[in-house]
Design a protein around this motif. Structure first.
Motif, PDB file in Angstrom:
ATOM      1  N   UNK A 511       0.758  -1.421  -0.088  1.00  0.00           N
ATOM      2  CA  UNK A 511      -0.111  -0.364  -0.223  1.00  0.00           C
ATOM      3  C   UNK A 511       0.705   1.258  -0.013  1.00  0.00           C
ATOM      4  N   UNK A 512       1.845   1.327   0.970  1.00  0.00           N
ATOM      5  CA  UNK A 512       2.985   2.361   1.128  1.00  0.00           C
ATOM      6  C   UNK A 512       3.001   3.071  -0.442  1.00  0.00           C
ATOM      7  N   UNK A 513       3.462   1.543  -1.130  1.00  0.00           N
ATOM      8  CA  UNK A 513       4.311   1.597  -2.494  1.00  0.00           C
ATOM      9  C   UNK A 513       3.427   2.969  -3.606  1.00  0.00           C
ATOM     10  N   UNK A 516       2.894   5.726  -2.581  1.00  0.00           N
ATOM     11  CA  UNK A 516       4.071   7.041  -2.514  1.00  0.00           C
ATOM     12  C   UNK A 516       3.378   6.956  -4.368  1.00  0.00           C
ATOM     13  N   UNK A 517       3.542   6.289  -5.378  1.00  0.00           N
ATOM     14  CA  UNK A 517       4.123   6.556  -6.424  1.00  0.00           C
ATOM     15  C   UNK A 517       3.098   6.952  -7.243  1.00  0.00           C
ATOM     16  N   UNK A 520       3.078  11.207  -5.985  1.00  0.00           N
ATOM     17  CA  UNK A 520       3.399  12.120  -6.069  1.00  0.00           C
ATOM     18  C   UNK A 520       3.734  12.027  -7.689  1.00  0.00           C
ATOM     19  N   UNK A 548      -1.489   7.446   7.543  1.00  0.00           N
ATOM     20  CA  UNK A 548      -1.454   7.739   9.419  1.00  0.00           C
ATOM     21  C   UNK A 548      -2.377   9.320   8.908  1.00  0.00           C
ATOM     22  N   UNK A 551      -1.635  11.913   6.685  1.00  0.00           N
ATOM     23  CA  UNK A 551      -1.154  11.996   5.708  1.00  0.00           C
ATOM     24  C   UNK A 551      -2.351  11.578   4.602  1.00  0.00           C
TER      25      UNK A 551
ATOM     26  N   UNK B  33       6.973   3.818   3.426  1.00  0.00           N
ATOM     27  CA  UNK B  33       7.148   4.142   2.413  1.00  0.00           C
ATOM     28  C   UNK B  33       8.347   3.742   2.213  1.00  0.00           C
ATOM     29  N   UNK B  36       9.127  -0.193   2.554  1.00  0.00           N
ATOM     30  CA  UNK B  36       8.216  -1.078   2.282  1.00  0.00           C
ATOM     31  C   UNK B  36       8.941  -1.005   0.115  1.00  0.00           C
ATOM     32  N   UNK B  37       9.646   0.033  -0.139  1.00  0.00           N
ATOM     33  CA  UNK B  37      10.061  -0.127  -1.491  1.00  0.00           C
ATOM     34  C   UNK B  37      11.660  -0.951  -1.110  1.00  0.00           C
TER      35      UNK B  37
END
Lengths: 1300, 128
Positions: A511-513, A516-517, A520, A548, A551, B33, B36-37
């Motif tokens: 999920x975080x990946x 992020x992608x 951005x 969070x 975020x 993140x 994770x990366x």
């Protein structure tokens, strides 16, 4: 594999080649500028020879031929180490320019991973990488420690226009102008010189030039001088088929055609010039130099002796050598010479020799700790190894060694490290070691962001090309690179990398990946103004419940910003904010079935159906009735799909959930619907003018986008609400079709701050709550059809509710309620029927009752004859209530109908009511409809009543009733006010005075109390005295008042309407056997809540009444035979004359349905004379005083009457009487009859006698009882027991006194 | 000394089924993140290495700056991955073994794909 054919090999053959320094006068440059080229540029294309074919000899005189060769030409000013800052700036420009070109591709979707793997390397790799890498390598050129960049020759060029050309030639090689390399002694200043005279044909004929040339030849020697004539084309319009300069001119703006003044002759002249210069001058010169140097080196360094000497010498030299490493080796030092020898040999492709020399010098430099030089040698060694294709390990080891050594040097070695790294990478790539190559890329990342961005991106491609492809690494490095691009404002590059990364991360569950992608790339697209794409990416991260709160807020804020930037609304399918829980989707629509409230709609359909069974005309009959008429007109699909009525709302309940911790506002939530009319449906409407409809409304569609521009065919409800963090909300949406046709629910749409999200139901499997009851046979229809409705003409719809239905009540509470029915339309309805699921709880009152006082109908009227039955009049079979024919509901006037509610048992109770009605208008599609009402009532426990009945020993058909009452309510106190028996068979009376029953007059919470009553059967008296008026003594009534006189409460009529109805249902509830059983009695206890209680204050004006019913309380639990002894209790007799003979009568009653054969056997007490001294008939009567009052005895003995009687013989006086009648008599007793048996005793002395010494044997005759009775007995073991029995006699005390 | 560590269990089809940040260092906003990366990218390396060795514990297989990835590959090719900055191979190995045991127990209890998170989490935090 030929190493020279590999990319690295080609690169080396281009980059590590002899350098020729060009010294020219300005007028030479002027002549060349006409072609848009500088002098060097003009010559460059002709310095590259793919097959120069020059014969050479190695140092050991082995002949070989040189094929590929290249000269690098540089102006003297360029022969120096490039300025780092300038170089960086240049690189940045290259990158930026490359970025500009990306524009178009950026918006397109990233390719799929599989496509990525299939496509070739050249497609994927951005083409500017190669150029950039070359530039990077060049930044490290012309260093002092490597000699392959040192010019081997010098080209002195003077134009024929110059004055005194000979002197100019000499001036040109003036040390002032020469590069520092030559001046400060890093290289040998004595280098090959070649003199060139350039003549511009525009300036006239070449005669003058020829003159100068001959002059030159005489001055500098014949071989070293040349004449070059250029610009032969006068009109400057030469076009070259394959522009030889194209690849040498990167940044030049093509204002002028390159080489426009050079004609074919010129070009061939150029070619010849360079060929001759290379093959006749440069190569032989180099060969010569190699030879000379090799001899020197052999003399001083080769051989065992020299090596020992060298080692020794170096050791000694070690200490004083503290000078900076750069200047310690001049060109004349042996180390430099070895290096030059190596480099020259390398450039002449004699790699063996080169390698030997590099090895030699490498150890020297290492010993001297001249690290930069050492690294340089290691580097070139590795390349030599590579080109020899000998030892991969060696090559790699040297390369790594060189790289590490450069890195150790810090910033001064940075450029070299980069170059070395790039070569290393190329080497690894050649050997398909992409993974290792990638890690080298990673290592040459410097602090400089842009540089490392490019390197990381290249690394990522290496991971992609590695076998097997490492996609995750690819993605990660792309992201790292993109991050750096972004930091250096190369947004386009950043987007490009992230876009590529998306192909890897598109479906990722990390999920975080993903966040992020998408976040951005979305941001960057917005920066560039691609708002559509930006929004699309931002949408992906909106529902980030794992992030969070901060975020989430950030994501949301950015999203809104981008959104505003876009400045228009978006239709977003599958907007994740809020999340729609599709499993919660529930569609409520009304066809025949209408619902009074939403809870009613959520009740299981099967439940309604079971209730409806008796109401709705049975399917085949009713159906064919209206289908016969309609079948031809109605399309088949009308019967197969859902039907709804125009003007009536369809409700859709959907759950919205906010996945974030941030509250979000949602507005304009509504359904998306399509209402279409097609020809076939219009044909249904036979009366309507078809043409007119077809014209403007044929196939009218309200598509997804058009819904807002509503044309009035459907009315959609809109909701605005706000969802707090993590909140869930059920939203009820409605759609009301206005026209007939086909309505389709497509989805739901909502607005989230200007962004219109919609969600279509089609994609999901529906969980439908409404069962297709009537169309069970067609239940297999696809779920999509559940969202399709056939809209039919408006029909009347009944609305109804019960006014102020309570939410909770205490058990037994009786309340009057009003059912209100309304019909909004103008069409009337008929044939109303109603069915209640629990008649035990709810009974239907009389129409008149609503005008009468509530109390009045409960109170006992003086003439209670009329009570009872008339409420049942309209009750049809199976509890269906038919409203009177004249009831018509129309327009505004509602129909009010009274109902009685009685909370029967404590439980959470669900009440269902169905009201059925038919349309007056026979032409309507729907013949009938049902209205479904549903209520929920929580019944709290109140009084718990139980009865215990025991037969009275002394009286026939009289019973002692004990009533135990426990207050089980949680807070309410009750007052017991009345006990009634139901029916005419029984009368009841008190045993205690009213005031004494309950001291506090009420039962508080948890209190238990017992009451005692006398129950008397009225039947007996009517049997034996049929002609007599039934003797209803005032205390043997149906009702007993239990509350004291002070509380004036009227008697309640238990046989009248509501109570009687409820009692009937109670009986039904209990009654497994409906047949009349005379041995059972039903009680109704009436109680009231205590007025003083707080919670009763609010409705104190309404009298509150509780009724508790007990049914089928058995009276004769022991035997069907009861009897009583009738006779005198006291007798005076003169015993002096004779013994006393007393006649008694025993009345025996058979309460069973069978013939009983009874035998009475009397027994004179023979063996009882022992215990007590006889004093005539007078014996001490122990406890007899108490026993004389059987009623009181009953109270004490409690629940076991037998035990009371069994006590008696102990206390019985000695029998001094004898039974003088027949000692045993047998007789038959007909069912339900009584008979009198005469008895007689003889008493011989005065005293009190207990006449209980007899035994009654009874036997129910089975033979004429019939089989059915047998069966009944078998089925009921309790009855079995009672087939026969023996009863001992009751005490009957007779006192005989001496008469005076 | 503050340590950073991130533990993750990746199912055989590369889906993370359990995640925990178990470092004592104060978290940076983008740490999650980044971790994770790095872990995600390390999967590639695991893929390469897992078939070359019979050992389950693959220590320090990948690194990013000062973050090191250690992996424990179970028989079912579920990967327990730990991103850490402190060098304590033995500790990490025993940690992995304990987690593996727990993982098997939990999976045995409910043969689903998701791990009984709460119990699991508590014990993992406790162990680190």
């Amino acid at each position: 594999m030929d190493p020279a054919g590999t990319p690295l090999g080609k690169m080396l053959l281009e980059e590590i080649t002899p350098v020729v320094m060009v010294l020219r006068t300005p007028s030479v440059e002027e002549a060349c500028v006409k072609n848009g080229l500088s002098f060097v540029e003009m010559l460059s294309p002709f310095c590259n020879f793919s097959n120069i074919d020059v014969p050479l000899r190695t140092s050991s005189d082995q002949p070989y031929r040189l094929h590929k060769f290249k000269l690098r030409l540089f102006y003297e000013s360029d022969v120096r180490q490039p300025n780092i800052e300038v170089a960086k700036e240049r690189l940045k420009q290259v990158i930026t320019k490359a970025g500009e070109k990306e524009n178009l591709e950026l918006i397109s979707d990233p390719p799929q991973v599989s496509n990525l793997l299939d496509s070739s390397k050249s497609e994927l790799l951005p083409s500017w990488f190669e150029y950039l890498n070359k530039e990077l390598i060049r930044t490290a050129s012309f260093s002092e420690h490597e000699t392959f960049d040192h010019p081997v020759g010098c080209l002195l060029v003077v134009s024929s226009k110059d004055e005194q050309p000979i002197n100019r030639f000499i001036d040109l090689f003036n040390t002032n102008k020469l590069p520092s390399l030559l001046n400060d002694g890093a290289m040998d200043p004595k280098i090959l010189k070649h003199y060139l005279l350039v003549h511009d044909n525009h300036d006239g004929s070449s005669e003058k030039a020829s003159k100068i040339l001959s002059e030159m030849k005489s001055t500098f020697g014949t071989n070293e001088c040349h004449l070059l004539c250029i610009n032969s084309s006068q009109d400057a319009k030469m076009e070259h088929q394959d522009d030889p300069w194209a690849s040498y001119k990167y940044d030049g703006s093509p204002v002028q055609r390159l080489g426009c003044c050079l004609d074919v002759d010129d070009i061939s002249a150029l070619k010849d010039l360079m060929h001759e210069f290379s093959s006749k001058h440069v190569i032989p010169y180099m060969e010569q130099k190699v030879r000379i140097l090799n001899q020197q080196v052999s003399a001083t360094r080769r051989g065992f002796r020299n090596q020992i000497k060298n080692l020794w010498w170096r050791k000694g030299k070690d200490d004083p050598n503290e000078m900076p490493s750069g200047s310690m080796y001049t060109f004349s030092s042996i180390e430099s010479q070895i290096r030059v020898l190596g480099d020259h040999a390398f450039m002449l492709h004699d790699y063996e020799l080169a390698l030997a020399n590099y090895r030699l010098i490498s150890t020297d430099y290492k010993l001297d700790k001249a690290w930069k030089r050492y690294a340089g040698v290691q580097e070139i060694m590795a390349l030599a190894y590579f080109l020899l294709d000998q030892s991969r390990k060696e090559a790699e080891y040297c390369m790594e060694n060189a790289f590490n050594t450069y890195l150790k040097l810090g910033s001064s070695g940075q450029q070299n490290a980069t170059r070395c790294g790039l070569w290393w990478i190329e080497m690894l790539k050649t050997r398909d070691q992409y993974k290792e190559a990638a890690s080298v890329y990673f290592r040459i990342c410097s602090e400089e962001l842009l540089h490392s961005a490019v390197m990381l991106e290249q690394a990522s491609y290496c991971y992609l090309f590695s076998k097997p492809p490492m996609l995750y690494k690819y993605g990660f490095h792309l992201v790292l690179s993109g991050d750096r691009y972004r930091k250096t404002d190369q947004i386009k590059h950043a987007i490009r990398t992230y876009r590529s990364a998306l192909s890897v991360y598109r479906e990722t569950t990390w999920s975080y990946i993903r966040d992020h992608v998408h976040f951005h790339i979305g941001q960057w697209y917005a920066l560039l103004g691609f708002h559509d794409v930006a929004v699309r990416h931002m949408l992906q991260v909106l529902a980030c419940s794992h992030q969070s709160k901060a975020t989430q807020e950030l994501f949301l804020r950015d999203f809104l910003q981008i959104f505003q930037g876009a400045g228009k609304t978006f239709e977003v399918p599958g907007l994740q904010l809020p999340v729609i829980d599709i499993s919660s989707l529930k569609v409520v629509f009304e066809d025949q079935r209408t619902y009074a409230s939403s809870p009613a709609a959520s009740v299981r359909e099967s439940l309604w159906r079971s209730l409806e069974e008796d109401l709705i005309p049975s399917l085949p009959g009713a159906r064919t009735n209206w289908l016969d008429v309609q079948t031809k007109l109605m399309p088949k699909r009308l019967r197969e799909s859902n039907v709804c009525v125009a003007g009536e709302a369809i409700k859709v309940v959907v759950e919205f959930k906010n996945p974030l911790q941030v509250p979000i506002p949602i507005s304009n939530v509504s359904l998306i619907c399509e209402l279409s009319r097609s020809e076939e449906e219009i044909s249904v409407d036979t009366n309507a003018s078809t043409s007119e409809l077809a014209n403007d409304e044929d196939h009218q569609r309200f598509g997804v986008m058009v819904v807002s521009s509503d044309s009035g065919s459907v009315i959609l409800s809109e909701f605005d609400f706000s969802l707090g963090g993590g909140e869930k909300k059920l939203v009820e949406l409605t759609v009301t079709p206005k026209l007939e046709g086909t309505l389709k629910l497509v989805g739901v749409r909502w607005k989230f701050s200007g962004c219109v999200g919609f969600y279509t139901f089609e994609s999901i499997l529906l969980v439908k709550k409404i069962a297709r009851g009537k169309r069970k046979a067609k239940a297999k229809q696809s779920p999509l059809n559940d969202l399709k409705f056939v809209v039919i003409k408006p029909v009347p719809k009944l609305e109804g509710h019960i006014r102020s239905f309570p939410e909770k009540a205490y058990a037994g509470h009786i309340q009057p309620l009003i059912l209100e029915l309304k019909n909004q339309s103008n069409c009337s309805i008929k044939n109303l029927k109603m069915k209640i699921s629990h008649p035990r709880f709810l009974s239907i009152g009389n129409k008149e009752v609503q005008h009468v006082d509530f109390r009045a109908c409960l109170e006992k009227q003086s003439d209670n004859k009329q009570g009872g039955t008339h409420a049942n009049l309209k009750k049809a079979s199976q509890g269906v209530f038919l409203f009177p024919e004249d009831v018509a509901i129309k327009g505004d006037k509602p129909l009010l109908w009274p109902l009685w509610l009685r909370a029967a048992v404590p439980e959470n109770f669900l009440l269902y009511i169905i009201i059925y009605y038919e349309m007056e208008d026979a032409s309507s599609v729907m013949k009938y409809r049902t209205l479904r009402l549903h209520y929920n009532l929580q019944v709290l426990p109140s009084l718990d009543v139980s009865f215990k009945i025991s037969p009275c020993p002394s009286r026939l058909q009289e019973f002692l009733v004990r009533m135990d009452v426990v207050n089980k309510a949680s807070s309410q106190s009750f007052q017991v006010s009345q006990l009634s028996t139901v029916g005419d068979n029984w009368g009841i009376s008190r045993l205690q005075p009213i005031d004494g029953i309950i001291p506090s007059q009420s039962l508080t919470v948890g209190q238990a109390f017992s009451f005692f009553f006398m129950l008397k059967s009225r039947r007996l008296s009517s049997v034996d005295a049929a002609t007599h008026v039934p003797d209803l003594s005032p205390d043997v009534d149906n009702d007993v008042i239990l509350c004291p006189e002070s509380v004036k409460e009227p008697l309640v009529n238990a046989t009248h309407s509501p109570l009687a109805n409820f009692h009937d249902s109670e009986r039904l509830q209990h009654g497994i056997h409906n047949q009349k059983d005379d041995n059972t009695v039903d009680f109704v206890l009436i109680s009231r809540p205590l007025k003083s209680d707080t919670n009763s204050e609010e409705d104190s004006d309404q009298p509150q009444l509780f009724s508790h019913h007990a049914c089928y309380c058995r009276t004769a639990s022991t035997s069907p035979i009861s009897w009583t002894m009738i006779g005198p209790r006291t007798k005076y007799h003169n015993f002096s004359s004779s013994f006393c003979e007393i006649s008694l009568k025993m009345t025996i009653h058979n309460s069973s349905d069978a013939i009983a054969s009874i035998s009475i056997s009397t027994a004179d007490s023979a063996g009882q004379s022992d215990a007590l001294p006889s004093q005539g008939g007078w014996k001490p009567v122990v406890k007899e005083i108490k026993a004389a009052s059987p009623k009181a005895a009953g109270i004490i003995a409690g629940n076991s009457p037998e035990s009371l009687w069994s006590l008696k013989p102990v206390a019985s006086p000695v029998s001094s009487f004898i039974w003088s009648g027949s000692s045993s008599s047998n007789f038959q007793l007909a069912p339900r009859s009584s008979t009198d048996i005469p008895m007689q005793i003889c008493v011989f002395s005065p005293g009190t006698y207990d006449l209980s010494s007899y035994v009654l044997n009874w036997n129910l005759r089975q033979d004429d009882g019939g089989c059915d009775q047998l069966e009944a007995k078998e089925s009921n073991p309790e009855e079995m027991r009672k087939l026969s029995g023996t009863c001992s006699g009751y005490p009957y005390f007779l006192t005989v006194l001496q008469s005076v | 000394m503050a340590t950073t560590a991130s533990f993750i269990i990746v199912s055989r089809n590369d889906i993370p089924i359990y995640e925990a940040e178990v470092g004592s260092a104060t978290k940076r906003e983008d740490a999650a993140q980044l971790h994770q990366f790095v872990l995600h990218a390390a999967l590639d390396i695991v893929q390469d290495l897992a078939w070359t060795t019979s050992a389950m514990f693959l220590k320090n297989i990948d690194r990013f700056n000062d973050l090191v990835v250690s992996v424990y590959v179970t028989a079912g090719h579920t990967r327990l991955m730990l991103l850490h900055d402190s060098r304590n191979d033995d500790g990490i190995k025993s940690f992995f073994q304990e987690v593996h045991e727990l993982y098997i127990k939990v999976n045995f209890l409910q043969l689903g794909c998701s791990v009984h998170v709460l119990v699991f989490h508590l014990s993992i935090v406790e162990k680190n």
